[in-house]
Scaffold this motif. Structure first.
Motif, PDB file in Angstrom:
ATOM      1  N   ALA A  49       7.103  -0.899  -2.894  1.00 35.94           N
ATOM      2  CA  ALA A  49       7.815   0.535  -2.476  1.00 35.94           C
ATOM      3  C   ALA A  49       9.004   0.214  -1.869  1.00 35.94           C
ATOM      4  N   ALA A  50       9.211  -0.945  -1.008  1.00 36.51           N
ATOM      5  CA  ALA A  50      10.364  -1.174  -0.348  1.00 36.51           C
ATOM      6  C   ALA A  50      11.440  -1.431  -1.186  1.00 36.51           C
ATOM      7  N   LYS A  51      11.268  -2.265  -2.260  1.00 31.04           N
ATOM      8  CA  LYS A  51      12.137  -2.262  -3.371  1.00 31.04           C
ATOM      9  C   LYS A  51      12.652  -1.126  -4.036  1.00 31.04           C
ATOM     10  N   VAL A  52      11.797  -0.091  -4.084  1.00 35.75           N
ATOM     11  CA  VAL A  52      12.258   1.130  -4.588  1.00 35.75           C
ATOM     12  C   VAL A  52      13.001   2.085  -3.582  1.00 35.75           C
ATOM     13  N   ALA A  53      12.416   1.960  -2.430  1.00 37.88           N
ATOM     14  CA  ALA A  53      13.264   2.618  -1.434  1.00 37.88           C
ATOM     15  C   ALA A  53      14.790   2.083  -1.139  1.00 37.88           C
ATOM     16  N   GLU A  54      14.934   1.033  -1.595  1.00 40.01           N
ATOM     17  CA  GLU A  54      16.210   0.408  -1.454  1.00 40.01           C
ATOM     18  C   GLU A  54      17.057   0.694  -2.451  1.00 40.01           C
ATOM     19  N   ALA A  55      16.565   0.680  -3.860  1.00 36.88           N
ATOM     20  CA  ALA A  55      17.140   1.179  -5.000  1.00 36.88           C
ATOM     21  C   ALA A  55      17.864   2.590  -4.953  1.00 36.88           C
ATOM     22  N   LEU A  56      16.779   3.341  -4.590  1.00 41.98           N
ATOM     23  CA  LEU A  56      17.106   4.845  -4.372  1.00 41.98           C
ATOM     24  C   LEU A  56      18.026   5.137  -3.041  1.00 41.98           C
ATOM     25  N   LYS A  57      18.093   4.347  -2.251  1.00 46.68           N
ATOM     26  CA  LYS A  57      19.024   4.493  -0.976  1.00 46.68           C
ATOM     27  C   LYS A  57      20.493   4.166  -1.397  1.00 46.68           C
ATOM     28  N   ALA A  58      20.346   2.927  -2.145  1.00 48.31           N
ATOM     29  CA  ALA A  58      21.751   2.411  -2.819  1.00 48.31           C
ATOM     30  C   ALA A  58      22.341   3.319  -3.845  1.00 48.31           C
ATOM     31  N   GLY A  59      21.679   4.124  -4.329  1.00 53.96           N
ATOM     32  CA  GLY A  59      22.230   5.096  -5.701  1.00 53.96           C
ATOM     33  C   GLY A  59      21.946   4.210  -6.908  1.00 53.96           C
ATOM     34  N   LYS A  60      21.266   3.371  -7.090  1.00 53.14           N
ATOM     35  CA  LYS A  60      21.097   2.448  -8.066  1.00 53.14           C
ATOM     36  C   LYS A  60      20.040   3.383  -9.093  1.00 53.14           C
ATOM     37  N   ALA A  61      19.535   4.381  -8.822  1.00 48.40           N
ATOM     38  CA  ALA A  61      18.362   4.977  -9.797  1.00 48.40           C
ATOM     39  C   ALA A  61      18.443   6.494  -9.157  1.00 48.40           C
ATOM     40  N   ALA A  62      18.101   7.417  -9.928  1.00 43.98           N
ATOM     41  CA  ALA A  62      17.998   8.973  -9.581  1.00 43.98           C
ATOM     42  C   ALA A  62      16.520   9.349  -9.068  1.00 43.98           C
ATOM     43  N   ARG A  63      15.611   8.590  -9.654  1.00 37.93           N
ATOM     44  CA  ARG A  63      14.115   8.882  -9.128  1.00 37.93           C
ATOM     45  C   ARG A  63      13.552   7.565  -9.424  1.00 37.93           C
ATOM     46  N   ALA A  64      12.235   7.458  -8.953  1.00 35.36           N
ATOM     47  CA  ALA A  64      11.504   6.367  -9.227  1.00 35.36           C
ATOM     48  C   ALA A  64       9.920   6.652  -9.711  1.00 35.36           C
ATOM     49  N   VAL A  65       9.235   5.536 -10.339  1.00 32.82           N
ATOM     50  CA  VAL A  65       7.982   5.320 -10.518  1.00 32.82           C
ATOM     51  C   VAL A  65       7.395   4.166  -9.756  1.00 32.82           C
ATOM     52  N   LEU A  66       6.276   4.516  -9.331  1.00 32.21           N
ATOM     53  CA  LEU A  66       5.369   3.589  -8.513  1.00 32.21           C
ATOM     54  C   LEU A  66       4.101   3.199  -8.898  1.00 32.21           C
ATOM     55  N   LEU A  67       3.647   2.324  -9.165  1.00 35.43           N
ATOM     56  CA  LEU A  67       2.109   1.954  -9.493  1.00 35.43           C
ATOM     57  C   LEU A  67       1.319   1.044  -8.626  1.00 35.43           C
ATOM     58  N   CYS A  68       0.301   1.486  -8.372  1.00 37.55           N
ATOM     59  CA  CYS A  68      -0.748   0.274  -7.886  1.00 37.55           C
ATOM     60  C   CYS A  68      -2.150   0.460  -8.737  1.00 37.55           C
ATOM     61  N   GLY A  69      -3.236  -0.281  -8.314  1.00 31.80           N
ATOM     62  CA  GLY A  69      -4.449   0.137  -8.848  1.00 31.80           C
ATOM     63  C   GLY A  69      -5.050   1.690  -8.836  1.00 31.80           C
ATOM     64  N   THR A  70      -5.025   2.201  -7.615  1.00 27.05           N
ATOM     65  CA  THR A  70      -5.223   3.473  -7.561  1.00 27.05           C
ATOM     66  C   THR A  70      -4.060   4.430  -7.324  1.00 27.05           C
ATOM     67  N   GLY A  71      -2.948   3.797  -7.008  1.00 30.24           N
ATOM     68  CA  GLY A  71      -1.935   4.706  -6.422  1.00 30.24           C
ATOM     69  C   GLY A  71      -1.802   5.165  -5.135  1.00 30.24           C
TER      70      GLY A  71
END
Length: 145
Positions: A49-71
């Motif tokens: 989740a922290a990696k996605v937060a960093e990527a979105l904050k840095a503008g490396k992606a427009a949106r994101a998808v995260l997955l775990c066993g249940t979400g």
């Protein structure tokens, strides 16, 4: 911001579905920023989740998808970051509403609770649905206060 790139990450519970969704994104013409994990070894979902937060904050992606066993765990972890609006969805209606009414920028699903066909449908709807704004805009603004 990279408007045609989607960040995607998971813990070990979502790694198989992550691979399937990354392929779907590429097939649909999206750039894919795969932030891991890549195997079945146990890892800690808050790190992804922290990696996605960093990527979105840095503008490396427009949106994101995260997955775990249940979400559930990874959505809780993601929503600790003020600039993320992570929505755990289980069906097409939830995917549509999280965009239309909540301007979600992170789609969350459970690798052990949703099938790949439904997950692909949810992802497609998430990407194609715009935020309505209007009466919802003020509510969404309160998320970051």
């Amino acid at each position: 911001m990279s408007s045609k790139t989607i960040a995607i990450a998971s813990d070990h519970g979502g790694v198989e579905l992550k691979a399937q969704l990354a392929k779907a994104l590429a097939d649909w013409g999206w750039g894919v920023l795969d932030l891991g994990t890549d195997g079945p070894a146990s890892v800690d979902y808050p790190d992804y989740a922290a990696k996605v937060a960093e990527a979105l904050k840095a503008g490396k992606a427009a949106r994101a998808v995260l997955l775990c066993g249940t979400g559930i765990g990874i959505s809780i972890a993601a929503n600790r970051f003020r600039h993320l609006r992570a929505a755990l969805v289980h069906d097409a209606f939830g995917a549509r509403m999280c965009r239309q009414h909540n301007d979600a920028n992170v789609l969350v699903m459970g690798g052990r609770t949703i099938g790949p066909e439904v997950a692909r449908d949810c992802l497609k709807i998430f990407l194609e649905t715009e935020f309505e704004g209007g009466r919802h805009a003020g509510r969404v603004a309160k998320f970051s206060e």
